[in-house]
Design a protein around this motif. Structure first.
Motif, short mmCIF file in Angstrom:
data_model
loop_
_atom_site.label_atom_id
_atom_site.label_comp_id
_atom_site.label_asym_id
_atom_site.label_seq_id
_atom_site.Cartn_x
_atom_site.Cartn_y
_atom_site.Cartn_z
N GLY A 1 0.80 -1.22 0.00
CA GLY A 1 0.00 0.00 0.00
C GLY A 1 0.83 1.27 0.00
O GLY A 1 0.39 2.30 0.50
N MET A 2 2.04 1.22 -0.55
CA MET A 2 2.92 2.39 -0.54
C MET A 2 2.65 3.27 -1.75
O MET A 2 2.24 2.80 -2.80
CB MET A 2 4.38 1.93 -0.53
CG MET A 2 4.73 1.12 0.69
SD MET A 2 6.43 0.56 0.69
CE MET A 2 7.21 2.01 1.36
N ILE A 3 2.90 4.57 -1.58
CA ILE A 3 2.76 5.52 -2.69
C ILE A 3 4.01 6.40 -2.74
O ILE A 3 4.75 6.51 -1.77
CB ILE A 3 1.49 6.39 -2.53
CG1 ILE A 3 1.52 7.16 -1.20
CG2 ILE A 3 0.24 5.56 -2.62
CD1 ILE A 3 0.40 8.16 -1.06
N LYS A 4 4.20 7.01 -3.90
CA LYS A 4 5.35 7.89 -4.07
C LYS A 4 5.07 9.23 -3.41
O LYS A 4 3.93 9.61 -3.16
CB LYS A 4 5.63 8.13 -5.55
CG LYS A 4 6.16 6.93 -6.29
CD LYS A 4 6.42 7.31 -7.74
CE LYS A 4 6.95 6.15 -8.52
NZ LYS A 4 7.18 6.51 -9.93
N GLN A 5 6.15 9.97 -3.16
CA GLN A 5 6.00 11.31 -2.60
C GLN A 5 5.31 12.19 -3.64
O GLN A 5 5.55 12.06 -4.86
CB GLN A 5 7.38 11.87 -2.26
CG GLN A 5 7.31 13.09 -1.39
CD GLN A 5 8.67 13.46 -0.84
OE1 GLN A 5 9.67 12.87 -1.21
NE2 GLN A 5 8.71 14.43 0.03
N SER B 1 -2.57 1.85 4.22
CA SER B 1 -1.32 2.28 3.60
C SER B 1 -0.18 2.17 4.59
O SER B 1 -0.32 2.50 5.76
CB SER B 1 -1.44 3.71 3.11
OG SER B 1 -0.20 4.15 2.59
N MET B 2 0.97 1.72 4.09
CA MET B 2 2.17 1.61 4.92
C MET B 2 3.02 2.88 4.79
O MET B 2 4.02 3.02 5.47
CB MET B 2 3.00 0.40 4.50
CG MET B 2 2.27 -0.92 4.65
SD MET B 2 1.84 -1.29 6.34
CE MET B 2 3.44 -1.73 6.97
N THR B 3 2.63 3.77 3.90
CA THR B 3 3.40 4.99 3.67
C THR B 3 3.04 6.03 4.73
O THR B 3 1.87 6.28 5.00
CB THR B 3 3.11 5.56 2.28
OG1 THR B 3 3.36 4.55 1.31
CG2 THR B 3 3.95 6.77 1.98
N VAL B 4 4.04 6.61 5.32
CA VAL B 4 3.82 7.66 6.33
C VAL B 4 3.47 8.94 5.59
O VAL B 4 4.18 9.35 4.66
CB VAL B 4 5.08 7.86 7.19
CG1 VAL B 4 4.88 8.97 8.20
CG2 VAL B 4 5.47 6.56 7.85
#
Length: 114
Positions: free
Chosen positions: A76-80, A97-100
């Motif tokens: 579930g990660m996304i780019k900056q 999502s695992m993205t902070v």
């Protein structure tokens, strides 16, 4: 004459026994053919699976596309600076999502802009 007929019938049965029930008999051969077919199907499935895994390993070694795809779909990660939109069906749960989330820094007044 009756004794000869019975003797011939018994001999006929004794001769047929190995053909049907013996080590190389028809029933044993048919069973072995079924086993060979089942093993062949299993081998085809495993060969297809191995091909898929081999292709995945090659993708992971050669490029970042496969790594990025796994990070997106499995973690579930996304780019900056990217917006994530998730469309759910009625019976689906959202993926966590695992993205902070990025930390927003407040703009200082009077700072010079370049």
């Amino acid at each position: 004459m009756r004794l000869i007929t019975i003797a011939l019938a018994v001999l006929l049965v004794l001769i047929q026994y190995p053909l049907w029930l013996g080590k190389g008999g028809w029933l044993n051969v048919a069973d072995m053919q079924d086993q060979v077919e089942a093993t062949r199907l299993k081998t085809e499935q495993l060969t297809a699976r191995n091909g898929k895994l081999e292709s995945e390993v090659r993708d992971l070694k050669e490029g970042t596309g496969a790594v990025e795809e796994r990070a997106r779909y499995e973690l579930g990660m996304i780019k900056q600076n990217e917006i994530f939109v998730q469309v759910l069906r009625k019976d689906e749960q959202p993926v966590e999502s695992m993205t902070v989330p990025p930390v927003k820094t407040p703009k200082k007044e009077g700072a010079a802009h370049h």
